[in-house]
Structure formats: C-alpha cells, structure tokens
Design an enzyme around this catalytic site. Structure first.
Site, short mmCIF file in Angstrom:
data_model
loop_
_atom_site.label_atom_id
_atom_site.label_comp_id
_atom_site.label_asym_id
_atom_site.label_seq_id
_atom_site.Cartn_x
_atom_site.Cartn_y
_atom_site.Cartn_z
N SER A 133 0.73 -1.11 -0.06
CA SER A 133 -0.02 -0.07 -0.11
C SER A 133 0.71 1.27 -0.11
CB SER A 133 -1.00 -0.05 1.14
OG SER A 133 -0.18 0.24 2.56
N LYS A 175 0.82 4.81 6.87
CA LYS A 175 0.16 5.48 5.77
C LYS A 175 0.74 6.90 5.93
CE LYS A 175 -2.68 2.08 5.07
NZ LYS A 175 -2.68 1.26 3.73
#
Length: 270
Positions: A133, A175
C-alpha cells in the site's frame, strides 16, 4: 591485577585496610597473652626454688610451674593460630565477594532491561512493512525505525509517514498524513485531493485515485483527527474506508523516519 585494583571502590579499600589492621591487632594480642603466661610460669618456678624446705608441696608447686610453662604457647603456635584465623577470614571475604558480584550482575541486567523497555516504549522501535500500500515509497519487507518520541512534544505534519493500530487490534497500518485537524477533505471524481476546497499539490501518489470512498463528499476533521492515504492509492486500505476512518492523534504510534534494510536503500523515509 593492577587494572582490577584501580577499579576498587573506596569501601573495598577501607574494608581491606580495616581487616589488615584487625589482623595485626589480633596477632599482637596473642603474643602479649603468651608473654604474660611465660612470665607467670617463671615467677611460679622461682618461688618454688626459693623454698628451702623442699617439701612435697614445694615439689608439687615446681611440677605445676613446669606444667604451666609447658602449656604456654610457643611463637610457632601463635603463628599457626594466626594463619588459621587469617584463612577463615579470607574464605569469608571470598564468599562475601561472590555474593557482591552476583548482586552487581543482577543490578546490571535489571538496568539493561529497564533501558530497553524505555527505548521501545517511549523512544522508538524497529518494524517491518507488510504489503504494497505504500509503494513506491516503501516496499514489502522493508525494515524501518519508528520515532515514538517526537509526537509527545509536537503534532504530525502533512506528508509524515505514520504508524497506527487497525481498529485497536495488534495489527498496524503505515500511511501518509494528508489532512490535518480542522481541515475539510474531499477527493473528486477526477482523483484530485481537495483541502479546504483547494487542490493539494503532492507527488506521492503513484497513479490517479479511482475510488474516493467515503471522501467523495467533503468531510471536516475533528480537533485531533488526521486523514491518511497510502501512496499506492488504488491498492490501499486507508481513511477513505469506514473501517479505518480518520485517525486520532492518541492512536498514532510514531513516525517512520529511517529505512534500515535492505542496505542498498538505507536512508531517511520521505
């Protein structure tokens, strides 16, 4: 060895000097007692020889004085007793030193454990990236150093790469911070990220966002909330999805600051 002697504490030096002085005093006391006993024996023998009657009592007294003199400890006996007593003290001292060394070892190990705990809890820790990701910034299998100290004194900044738990579980996501507390975030159908109605200029996303998720409509972040996205925007579970949502500051573990391995990519995380 000289090196070990240099490392002795003042307490050890004092204890050694004290034992040495005590040994000298004990030896001196033994010699004094032997001297007094010899003196008493000689005096008794002299008194017995001055008795002209030569009776059995005198003879008995002489015998007693000779027996007393025989029981007086010689210099050899005094030295032997002194050495025996000294050996006992040395053995006792060795036992004390062993206990002291074990105690110091336990203290040392305890300090190391406390230091490691403080570093892992409050300063930082190593973590490994799993998944894709955050490509192309981070790759699956990268080992990172997480700074857990900075956010105790400052707030996360836009574009910081942060680590937080997923739904309070023992699973952690990594993230990038996009929206800050109090800002209004929206992702348009064209894939543009709007912050307070203005297009965010950034180059971390590897491709145009195809699914805006819950961010398709404007959403205003709370006082301690952050909107996060993965750099691989179309293969990332992030704040666009209800199960992740906006991230509260208290849930952020720390900031990824350094890539430790692979060694060819060693360096600061940007």
């Amino acid at each position: 060895m000289a090196f070990e002697e240099d490392k002795r504490s003042d307490l050890d030096i004092w204890a050694e000097e004290y034992d040495h002085a005590e040994d000298k005093e004990y030896k001196k006391q033994l010699k004094q007692e032997a001297k007094e006993m010899k003196k008493a024996a000689k005096k008794a023998k002299k008194n017995a020889s001055d008795d002209a009657e030569g009776t059995e009592d005198a003879s008995s007294e002489v015998d007693s004085s000779e027996a007393l003199e025989e029981n007086v400890p010689s210099e050899y006996d005094v030295t032997a007793d002194y050495k025996k007593e000294k050996k006992k003290k040395e053995k006792k001292s060795e036992d004390i030193n062993i206990v002291k060394e074990l105690f110091n070892l336990v203290i040392y190990i305890g300090i190391i454990i406390i230091i490691c705990y403080c570093i892992i809890t409050f300063v930082g820790q190593r973590t490994t990236v799993h998944g894709h990701s955050m490509e192309n910034t981070l790759q699956d299998g990268d080992n990172l150093w997480i700074d857990k100290f900075t956010y105790h004194f400052s707030d996360p900044k836009r574009f910081d790469v942060v680590v937080f738990p997923y739904q309070g579980q023992d699973v952690y996501y990594i993230k990038r911070v996009i929206g800050l507390p109090g800002e209004t975030v929206q992702i348009t159908p064209e894939g543009n990220i709007l912050i307070d109605g203005q297009v965010l200029q950034e180059s971390y996303g590897r491709e145009i966002i195809l699914d805006s998720g819950t961010a398709s409509e404007p959403r205003t972040l709370g006082p301690d909330e952050y909107f996060v996205l993965g750099d691989n925007r179309n293969d990332s579970r992030d704040s666009r999805w209800a199960d992740v949502g906006d991230i509260n500051k208290k849930d952020i573990i720390g900031k990824a600051v350094l890539r430790l391995s692979p060694f060819k990519k060693f360096g600061k995380v940007k």
